[in-house]
Design a protein around this motif. Structure first.
Motif, mmCIF file in Angstrom:
data_model
loop_
_atom_site.group_PDB
_atom_site.id
_atom_site.type_symbol
_atom_site.label_atom_id
_atom_site.label_comp_id
_atom_site.label_asym_id
_atom_site.label_seq_id
_atom_site.Cartn_x
_atom_site.Cartn_y
_atom_site.Cartn_z
ATOM 1 N N PRO A 232 -5.073 -13.730 -23.803
ATOM 2 C CA PRO A 232 -6.537 -13.764 -23.704
ATOM 3 C C PRO A 232 -7.179 -13.497 -25.049
ATOM 4 C CG PRO A 232 -5.712 -11.656 -22.987
ATOM 5 C CD PRO A 232 -4.495 -12.480 -23.302
ATOM 6 N N ALA A 233 -8.494 -13.730 -25.136
ATOM 7 C CA ALA A 233 -9.232 -13.482 -26.375
ATOM 8 C C ALA A 233 -9.578 -12.000 -26.435
ATOM 9 C CB ALA A 233 -10.498 -14.336 -26.397
ATOM 10 N N THR A 234 -8.884 -11.262 -27.278
ATOM 11 C CA THR A 234 -9.101 -9.811 -27.361
ATOM 12 C C THR A 234 -10.315 -9.514 -28.233
ATOM 13 O OG1 THR A 234 -7.580 -9.703 -29.229
ATOM 14 C CG2 THR A 234 -6.669 -9.310 -27.034
ATOM 15 N N PRO A 235 -11.085 -8.473 -27.907
ATOM 16 C CA PRO A 235 -12.316 -8.168 -28.654
ATOM 17 C C PRO A 235 -12.087 -7.919 -30.144
ATOM 18 C CG PRO A 235 -12.271 -6.966 -26.590
ATOM 19 C CD PRO A 235 -10.917 -7.586 -26.745
ATOM 20 N N ALA A 236 -10.918 -7.362 -30.487
ATOM 21 C CA ALA A 236 -10.680 -7.008 -31.889
ATOM 22 C C ALA A 236 -10.220 -8.198 -32.733
ATOM 23 C CB ALA A 236 -9.639 -5.894 -31.967
ATOM 24 N N GLN A 237 -9.955 -9.304 -32.095
ATOM 25 C CA GLN A 237 -9.445 -10.459 -32.839
ATOM 26 C C GLN A 237 -10.505 -11.004 -33.783
ATOM 27 O OE1 GLN A 237 -7.697 -13.374 -30.325
ATOM 28 N NE2 GLN A 237 -7.611 -14.951 -31.903
ATOM 29 N N ARG A 238 -10.113 -11.278 -35.024
ATOM 30 C CA ARG A 238 -11.057 -11.743 -36.031
ATOM 31 C C ARG A 238 -10.963 -13.267 -36.171
ATOM 32 N NH1 ARG A 238 -14.043 -8.668 -39.151
ATOM 33 N NH2 ARG A 238 -12.785 -6.832 -38.595
ATOM 34 N N GLU B 130 -15.055 -26.930 -27.046
ATOM 35 C CA GLU B 130 -14.382 -26.478 -28.259
ATOM 36 C C GLU B 130 -15.353 -26.602 -29.423
ATOM 37 O OE1 GLU B 130 -10.776 -28.619 -28.788
ATOM 38 O OE2 GLU B 130 -9.865 -27.885 -26.943
ATOM 39 N N ALA B 131 -15.485 -25.553 -30.215
ATOM 40 C CA ALA B 131 -16.395 -25.553 -31.359
ATOM 41 C C ALA B 131 -15.642 -25.088 -32.595
ATOM 42 C CB ALA B 131 -17.590 -24.647 -31.083
ATOM 43 N N LEU B 132 -15.776 -25.847 -33.663
ATOM 44 C CA LEU B 132 -15.049 -25.571 -34.897
ATOM 45 C C LEU B 132 -15.818 -24.585 -35.759
ATOM 46 C CD1 LEU B 132 -12.670 -26.339 -36.802
ATOM 47 C CD2 LEU B 132 -14.178 -28.129 -37.731
ATOM 48 N N VAL B 133 -15.116 -23.571 -36.309
ATOM 49 C CA VAL B 133 -15.720 -22.578 -37.202
ATOM 50 C C VAL B 133 -15.622 -23.101 -38.626
ATOM 51 C CG1 VAL B 133 -15.621 -20.202 -38.035
ATOM 52 C CG2 VAL B 133 -15.049 -20.715 -35.648
ATOM 53 N N ASP B 134 -16.780 -23.395 -39.252
ATOM 54 C CA ASP B 134 -16.816 -23.836 -40.645
ATOM 55 C C ASP B 134 -16.876 -22.628 -41.574
ATOM 56 O OD1 ASP B 134 -18.915 -26.613 -39.741
ATOM 57 O OD2 ASP B 134 -16.752 -26.578 -40.106
ATOM 58 N N GLU B 135 -16.747 -22.909 -42.874
ATOM 59 C CA GLU B 135 -16.839 -21.838 -43.870
ATOM 60 C C GLU B 135 -18.232 -21.228 -43.896
ATOM 61 O OE1 GLU B 135 -15.651 -23.459 -47.564
ATOM 62 O OE2 GLU B 135 -13.536 -23.672 -47.024
ATOM 63 N N LYS B 136 -19.253 -22.063 -43.589
ATOM 64 C CA LYS B 136 -20.634 -21.584 -43.614
ATOM 65 C C LYS B 136 -21.053 -20.962 -42.288
ATOM 66 C CE LYS B 136 -22.032 -25.105 -46.987
ATOM 67 N NZ LYS B 136 -22.959 -26.245 -47.249
ATOM 68 N N SER B 137 -20.170 -20.965 -41.324
ATOM 69 C CA SER B 137 -20.516 -20.455 -40.004
ATOM 70 C C SER B 137 -20.705 -18.937 -40.050
ATOM 71 C CB SER B 137 -19.416 -20.806 -38.999
ATOM 72 O OG SER B 137 -19.625 -20.137 -37.785
ATOM 73 N N SER B 138 -21.700 -18.468 -39.282
ATOM 74 C CA SER B 138 -21.944 -17.027 -39.207
ATOM 75 C C SER B 138 -20.848 -16.312 -38.426
ATOM 76 C CB SER B 138 -23.302 -16.755 -38.554
ATOM 77 O OG SER B 138 -23.355 -17.341 -37.256
ATOM 78 N N ALA B 139 -20.019 -17.092 -37.725
ATOM 79 C CA ALA B 139 -18.919 -16.488 -36.968
ATOM 80 C C ALA B 139 -17.704 -16.207 -37.839
ATOM 81 C CB ALA B 139 -18.515 -17.403 -35.820
ATOM 82 N N ASP B 140 -17.652 -16.813 -39.013
ATOM 83 C CA ASP B 140 -16.497 -16.658 -39.900
ATOM 84 C C ASP B 140 -16.348 -15.191 -40.324
ATOM 85 O OD1 ASP B 140 -14.370 -17.107 -41.547
ATOM 86 O OD2 ASP B 140 -15.541 -18.000 -43.176
ATOM 87 N N GLY B 141 -15.182 -14.623 -40.053
ATOM 88 C CA GLY B 141 -14.893 -13.252 -40.452
ATOM 89 C C GLY B 141 -15.280 -12.209 -39.423
ATOM 90 N N LYS B 142 -15.977 -12.596 -38.380
ATOM 91 C CA LYS B 142 -16.410 -11.638 -37.362
ATOM 92 C C LYS B 142 -15.358 -11.506 -36.266
ATOM 93 C CE LYS B 142 -21.437 -11.767 -37.806
ATOM 94 N NZ LYS B 142 -21.494 -12.374 -39.135
ATOM 95 N N THR B 143 -15.399 -10.374 -35.588
ATOM 96 C CA THR B 143 -14.516 -10.182 -34.448
ATOM 97 C C THR B 143 -15.130 -10.822 -33.211
ATOM 98 O OG1 THR B 143 -15.538 -8.092 -33.802
ATOM 99 C CG2 THR B 143 -13.711 -7.985 -35.398
ATOM 100 N N LEU B 144 -14.305 -11.039 -32.196
ATOM 101 C CA LEU B 144 -14.817 -11.637 -30.962
ATOM 102 C C LEU B 144 -15.813 -10.705 -30.273
ATOM 103 C CD1 LEU B 144 -11.667 -13.353 -29.427
ATOM 104 C CD2 LEU B 144 -13.564 -14.394 -30.661
ATOM 105 N N TRP B 145 -15.670 -9.399 -30.457
ATOM 106 C CA TRP B 145 -16.642 -8.471 -29.875
ATOM 107 C C TRP B 145 -18.009 -8.662 -30.530
ATOM 108 C CZ3 TRP B 145 -19.801 -4.538 -31.622
ATOM 109 C CH2 TRP B 145 -20.388 -3.754 -30.620
ATOM 110 N N GLU B 146 -18.012 -8.813 -31.864
ATOM 111 C CA GLU B 146 -19.277 -9.048 -32.582
ATOM 112 C C GLU B 146 -19.907 -10.368 -32.158
ATOM 113 O OE1 GLU B 146 -18.436 -6.720 -36.802
ATOM 114 O OE2 GLU B 146 -17.663 -8.760 -36.519
ATOM 115 N N ILE B 147 -19.066 -11.388 -31.969
ATOM 116 C CA ILE B 147 -19.576 -12.694 -31.535
ATOM 117 C C ILE B 147 -20.147 -12.588 -30.133
ATOM 118 C CG2 ILE B 147 -18.880 -15.046 -30.928
ATOM 119 C CD1 ILE B 147 -16.874 -14.925 -33.222
#
Length: 652
Positions: A259-265, A219-236
């Motif tokens: 499941p984790a859908t690609p479009a989920q942000r 399990e990994a927590l998404v911080d405000e400074k994380s590059s994953a913040d605001g991206k979709t699972l497909w982009e990740i």
């Protein structure tokens, strides 16, 4: 067939089915079988627990304590380091490692021997650019084979000896098992070391620096400074493509989305459930700017708790200072005295500041010591069935469970609420001392370097001398095995070879309950004539009165049962049948009892037949079906070697 025999067969059928099913622990199943015999009137209530006083049970408990003592003093570490060559061919090193494991297993619990040598196997695999499973499985089989060579090497030998004594023929000596057991062990070690390890499936790429524990779920927590913040699972997923990692789920507002859908942000505060190989895990987390945390909420709670404690201390100091000022004003202390008190207060404040600085330095040192370590859960670990949240690891040990690897299974639960199992590989974060303490107390084995126990030469010598005297006393018939090893345990306690608190912690209660319960149930088989009935059916319908064929059948049936149920339970069930079969054929019962001892120990087809096979399941990256590829030829070889040896050493 009498009513009592039919009742017992029903109980035994259900018991064996429960053993194979595996959802209940072996001791629970055995205790249930015993109570069922009591309820149905097969066992008088006053005799229900007589099995717990059986010499075999006492001896097994003593051997577990002595094994822990030899392990904690480092006595076996020294032997392993001296006997296993650091350089040499792959085959030569595997031969040495497997042989040392077999030798150690002859005189200590074979699970303990396996645990001691697992880190050595890791180094061997890494140095010779091998998948760890190709070293671990030969080591596991070698320690199992070594246990067959002496009376105390494995519980089935002690049980067989106890049944022989109950039959009026006396118990076996320390080395009565050696001629047949040693022959089987030598041939088996030669096979697994020269040929067998090549048959083990490769579950990692050559040159892997760590065990192939399979993929970790973390399990990994998404911080405000994380590059994953605001991206979709497909982009990740595109960002993680090179690292061979993937997001398999998202926790939002403490609710897992599957499941984790690609479009989920993904948003700040979400927790990503990630799956990756151990080597790729930290790279993937770093690339996304995530924070590994087994339980962010628990960490937050602990942090808030510490902050409240600090605030409380500050308030108490302020209250104390106010009280002193009020008392000084009430009794009219002059200004000079007040200044003197003020100077004292300043000195105290400076001392407190220094103490704070020291605490900060210590905290900084602890942070510098923070490391990641892979641990594997042993079969007898108290962690089994418990979750990270129940354990409160940050509060108790100042460590975190970052990831879990369970080969072949993907949990659908949160990491903190997933019950741990034997063979699980855990990725832990904490200081060296904290991780060592956790591993020692909770029955885990480090996968990289062995640094839990610090060898103590003086205690190691004492332990070896006491153990040698106990073995000699039992071997030369000076004392019964149970008495000899009980005396050795007392010596360990009196001479403080091991901490007294560890003496009773060393005794696996599940094993003791299993043996005590099933010994009584097995005796019922003899009293009701059920054993005679089974033996007669086997002899008439299959062996047709041929004692050699009957011996082979008994061995094969025992080996088959042992592959799916506990080896001690198998021995307890089959001993009565062996004695009855020998009596009906009017042949030497020793050859049949020895066949049971060999068959009960030879569980090579599955990971559930023996604890050592379970122990390597996760670290080796194995699947359930991986064992038979080396295990099946191993069991055939055991039959081909043991039957002629049994007929020669224990003639019919």
């Amino acid at each position: 067939m009498t009513f009592d025999q039919l009742t017992l067969f029903i109980i035994l059928t259900i018991t064996i089915a429960m053993f194979v099913w595996g959802n209940w622990r072996h001791d629970m199943v055995a205790l249930g079988a015993l109570l069922a015999c009591v309820v149905t009137g097969l066992v008088p209530p006053q005799e229900a627990f007589d099995g717990f006083g059986h010499p075999a049970v006492v001896t097994v408990a003593c051997v577990l304590v002595l094994s822990r003592g030899l392990q904690s003093t480092g006595a076996m570490d020294v032997m392993a380091q001296r006997l296993i060559p650091k350089n040499g061919t792959t085959t030569g090193v595997i031969v040495a490692l497997t042989a040392v494991g077999a030798l150690m297993s002859g005189f200590m619990n074979n699970v303990g021997a396996m645990a001691l040598l697992m880190p050595v196997a890791a180094d061997v695999a890494d140095k010779h650019k091998l998948p760890p499973g190709k070293v671990l499985m030969p080591l596991s089989f070698g320690t199992i084979l070594g246990g067959m060579t002496t009376l105390i090497g494995t519980p089935p030998n002690l049980i067989v000896s106890g049944f022989r004594d109950s039959a009026g023929a006396g118990s076996y000596g320390m080395f009565d098992f050696t001629p047949v057991g040693l022959a089987v062990a030598l041939v088996g070690i030669a096979f697994v070391s020269l040929v067998g390890w090549r048959l083990v499936p490769s579950r990692t790429q050559a040159g892997a620096a760590t065990f192939d524990t399979g993929t970790y779920l973390t399990e990994a927590l998404v911080d405000e400074k994380s590059s994953a913040d605001g991206k979709t699972l497909w982009e990740i997923s595109q960002m993680l493509e090179e690292d061979d990692a993937q997001v398999v789920g998202v926790v939002h507002n403490d609710t897992r989305v599957l499941p984790a859908t690609p479009a989920q942000r993904v948003r700040s505060g979400d927790i990503l459930i990630m799956e990756a190989e151990p080597e790729a895990l930290t790279t993937a987390v770093s690339k996304l700017g995530l924070r590994l945390a087994a339980d962010p909420e628990e960490e937050k709670e602990e942090k808030e708790k510490k902050e409240k404690q600090e605030e409380k201390k500050t308030e108490e100091r302020a209250r104390t200072a106010d009280q002193r000022s009020a008392e000084a004003g009430a009794i009219g202390i002059d200004e000079n005295e007040d200044k003197g008190d003020g100077d004292k207060e300043k000195k105290k404040d400076k001392e407190k500041d220094k103490e704070k600085e020291k605490e900060k330095e210590k905290e900084h040192a602890r942070r510098e010591d923070i490391q990641l370590r892979e641990l594997v859960v042993m079969p007898d670990s108290p962690l089994t069935g418990r979750t990270s949240r129940m354990l409160r690891l940050p509060a108790r040990y100042e460590i975190n469970l970052l990831a879990l690897s369970r080969q072949g299974r993907r949990s659908v639960r949160r990491l903190r609420s997933t019950p741990l199992r034997a063979g699980d590989a855990l990725l832990m974060m904490g200081s060296d001392d904290s991780l060592n303490t956790f591993a020692a107390e909770q029955g885990c084995v480090p996968l990289a370097t062995r640094d839990i126990s610090i060898p103590n030469k003086e205690k190691a010598v004492v332990a070896l001398v006491a153990m040698a005297l106990a073995v000699a006393g039992a071997a030369f018939g000076l004392l019964p095995a149970a008495i000899s090893f009980s005396a050795c345990v007392l010596a360990f306690m009196a001479l403080k070879v091991m901490p007294l608190r560890n003496v009773y912690e060393s005794i696996d209660g599940a094993v003791i309950v299993l043996l005590g319960a099933l010994i009584t149930v097995a005796e019922v088989m003899e009293k009701t004539g059920a054993a005679d009935l089974v033996a007669l059916a086997m002899l008439d319908n299959v062996a047709q009165g041929n004692p050699v064929v009957a011996l082979v059948i008994l061995l094969v049936v025992t080996m088959t049962l042992s592959d799916f149920m506990n080896n001690a339970a198998t021995a307890a069930v089959m001993c009565s049948i062996a004695i009855s079969a020998a009596a009906q054929l009017q042949v030497n019962p020793d050859s049949f009892l020895m066949a049971v001892a060999i068959g009960a120990s030879c569980a090579f087809l599955t990971p559930v037949g023996h604890q050592n096979n379970t122990l390597i399941l996760g670290p080796g990256g194995f699947r359930f079906s991986d064992y038979w590829q080396m295990g099946l030829p191993m069991e055939i070889l055991v039959i081909l070697v043991s039957v002629p040896m049994l007929l020669w050493v224990w003639p019919l």
